[in-house]
Design a protein around this motif. Structure first.
Motif, short mmCIF file in Angstrom:
data_model
loop_
_atom_site.label_atom_id
_atom_site.label_comp_id
_atom_site.label_asym_id
_atom_site.label_seq_id
_atom_site.Cartn_x
_atom_site.Cartn_y
_atom_site.Cartn_z
N ARG A 244 -86.34 -20.31 -53.48
CA ARG A 244 -87.42 -19.46 -52.98
C ARG A 244 -88.76 -19.90 -53.55
O ARG A 244 -89.75 -19.99 -52.83
CB ARG A 244 -87.13 -18.00 -53.35
CG ARG A 244 -88.20 -17.02 -53.01
CD ARG A 244 -88.38 -16.91 -51.52
NE ARG A 244 -89.20 -15.76 -51.21
CZ ARG A 244 -89.14 -15.11 -50.09
NH1 ARG A 244 -88.30 -15.49 -49.16
NH2 ARG A 244 -89.91 -14.08 -49.88
N ARG B 54 -78.54 -16.62 -39.64
CA ARG B 54 -78.34 -15.64 -40.70
C ARG B 54 -77.10 -14.82 -40.42
O ARG B 54 -76.69 -14.66 -39.28
CB ARG B 54 -79.56 -14.75 -40.80
CG ARG B 54 -80.77 -15.62 -41.18
CD ARG B 54 -81.92 -14.88 -41.63
NE ARG B 54 -81.61 -14.07 -42.79
CZ ARG B 54 -82.53 -13.37 -43.43
NH1 ARG B 54 -83.77 -13.41 -43.01
NH2 ARG B 54 -82.22 -12.65 -44.47
N GLU C 276 -79.31 -15.30 -49.31
CA GLU C 276 -79.52 -15.96 -48.02
C GLU C 276 -80.98 -15.80 -47.59
O GLU C 276 -81.60 -16.74 -47.08
CB GLU C 276 -78.58 -15.36 -46.98
CG GLU C 276 -78.56 -16.09 -45.67
CD GLU C 276 -77.54 -15.54 -44.71
OE1 GLU C 276 -77.68 -15.84 -43.51
OE2 GLU C 276 -76.62 -14.82 -45.13
N HIS C 277 -81.54 -14.63 -47.82
CA HIS C 277 -82.95 -14.40 -47.49
C HIS C 277 -83.86 -15.28 -48.37
O HIS C 277 -84.86 -15.80 -47.89
CB HIS C 277 -83.31 -12.93 -47.67
CG HIS C 277 -84.75 -12.64 -47.47
ND1 HIS C 277 -85.35 -12.66 -46.22
CD2 HIS C 277 -85.75 -12.35 -48.34
CE1 HIS C 277 -86.63 -12.40 -46.35
NE2 HIS C 277 -86.90 -12.20 -47.63
N ALA D 107 -80.42 -19.03 -55.95
CA ALA D 107 -81.34 -18.98 -54.82
C ALA D 107 -82.80 -18.81 -55.24
O ALA D 107 -83.70 -19.19 -54.48
CB ALA D 107 -80.93 -17.85 -53.88
N ALA E 82 -80.24 -26.81 -51.44
CA ALA E 82 -80.68 -25.57 -50.80
C ALA E 82 -79.68 -25.14 -49.71
O ALA E 82 -79.35 -23.95 -49.60
CB ALA E 82 -82.06 -25.74 -50.20
N LEU E 83 -79.19 -26.09 -48.94
CA LEU E 83 -78.21 -25.78 -47.91
C LEU E 83 -76.91 -25.28 -48.53
O LEU E 83 -76.31 -24.32 -48.04
CB LEU E 83 -77.94 -27.01 -47.04
CG LEU E 83 -76.90 -26.82 -45.95
CD1 LEU E 83 -77.38 -25.78 -44.95
CD2 LEU E 83 -76.60 -28.14 -45.27
N ALA F 6 -77.42 -21.75 -49.64
CA ALA F 6 -77.46 -20.86 -48.47
C ALA F 6 -76.05 -20.62 -47.93
O ALA F 6 -75.71 -19.49 -47.56
CB ALA F 6 -78.36 -21.45 -47.39
N ALA G 93 -74.27 -18.30 -50.24
CA ALA G 93 -74.73 -16.93 -50.01
C ALA G 93 -74.05 -16.31 -48.80
O ALA G 93 -73.61 -15.16 -48.83
CB ALA G 93 -76.25 -16.92 -49.84
N LYS G 94 -73.95 -17.09 -47.73
CA LYS G 94 -73.28 -16.60 -46.52
C LYS G 94 -71.80 -16.32 -46.81
O LYS G 94 -71.27 -15.29 -46.39
CB LYS G 94 -73.43 -17.62 -45.40
CG LYS G 94 -72.95 -17.15 -44.07
CD LYS G 94 -73.26 -18.19 -43.01
CE LYS G 94 -72.98 -17.68 -41.63
NZ LYS G 94 -74.15 -17.14 -40.96
N CYS H 65 -83.23 -18.14 -49.47
CA CYS H 65 -83.11 -19.54 -49.05
C CYS H 65 -83.73 -19.80 -47.68
O CYS H 65 -83.74 -20.94 -47.21
CB CYS H 65 -81.63 -19.96 -49.02
SG CYS H 65 -80.87 -20.03 -50.64
N THR H 66 -84.24 -18.77 -47.03
CA THR H 66 -84.84 -18.92 -45.71
C THR H 66 -86.25 -19.46 -45.85
O THR H 66 -87.03 -18.98 -46.66
CB THR H 66 -84.89 -17.56 -44.99
OG1 THR H 66 -83.57 -17.03 -44.93
CG2 THR H 66 -85.44 -17.71 -43.59
#
Length: 164
Positions: A60, A3, A137-138, A56, A76-77, A80, A83-84, A140-141
């Protein structure tokens, strides 16, 4: 993928602030006008943040077992990583705009209200982009399963038992 850390975002913002201040210093010392961001920059930053969060949300839902179509893991990757990237770009733009604001505020000549407004709007929109990137990012976790192997103590959604 780890993260995004607050230390990375703060470092990027500080470096970008120094660069933003330095660019304006070089421009004015060479007789050119100071850099002023476009009025569209804040709009684009907010739009990018909204799109990232919107991308995202289905991920989720899929990772939490809510009824819906299956999500491709590569998609999904990608979301993510987007998002980063959004959080890092937001920190960079916000830092650079802060450097511009400090430069403008420290000049003896009062700047136009439009230039200060555009810089402040850019800072606010950059902060919103950082927040949107971190939220996406959260989203997608995923939680680690029991059979995923050893987890790191700081991973979200992971509870370590004393038997490990």
């Amino acid at each position: 993928m780890r993260r995004t850390s607050a230390a990375l975002l703060v470092t990027v913002a500080i470096v970008a602030a120094v660069v933003g201040f330095g660019i304006d210093q070089v421009l004015t010392s060479s007789g050119r006008p100071t850099f002023t961001p476009s009025v569209m920059l804040p709009v684009l930053l907010v739009l990018l943040g909204a799109i990232t969060v919107a991308l995202a949300v289905p991920i989720r839902r899929a990772t939490r077992g809510v009824v819906g179509p299956r999500v491709d893991p590569f998609r999904a990757l990608r979301v993510a990583m987007l998002a980063k990237a959004c959080s890092i770009v937001g920190a960079a733009v916000g830092g650079a705009a802060t450097g511009l604001l400090v430069f403008i505020a420290t000049r003896p000549v009062s700047p136009s209200l439009g230039s200060i407004g555009a810089v402040i709007a850019s800072i606010v929109a950059a902060v919103a982009l950082v927040a949107a990137g971190l939220i996406a990012e959260h989203l997608c976790t995923i939680r680690k399963d029991d059979d995923d192997g050893q987890a790191e103590p700081g991973d979200p959604g992971v509870e370590l038992s004393p038997h490990h």
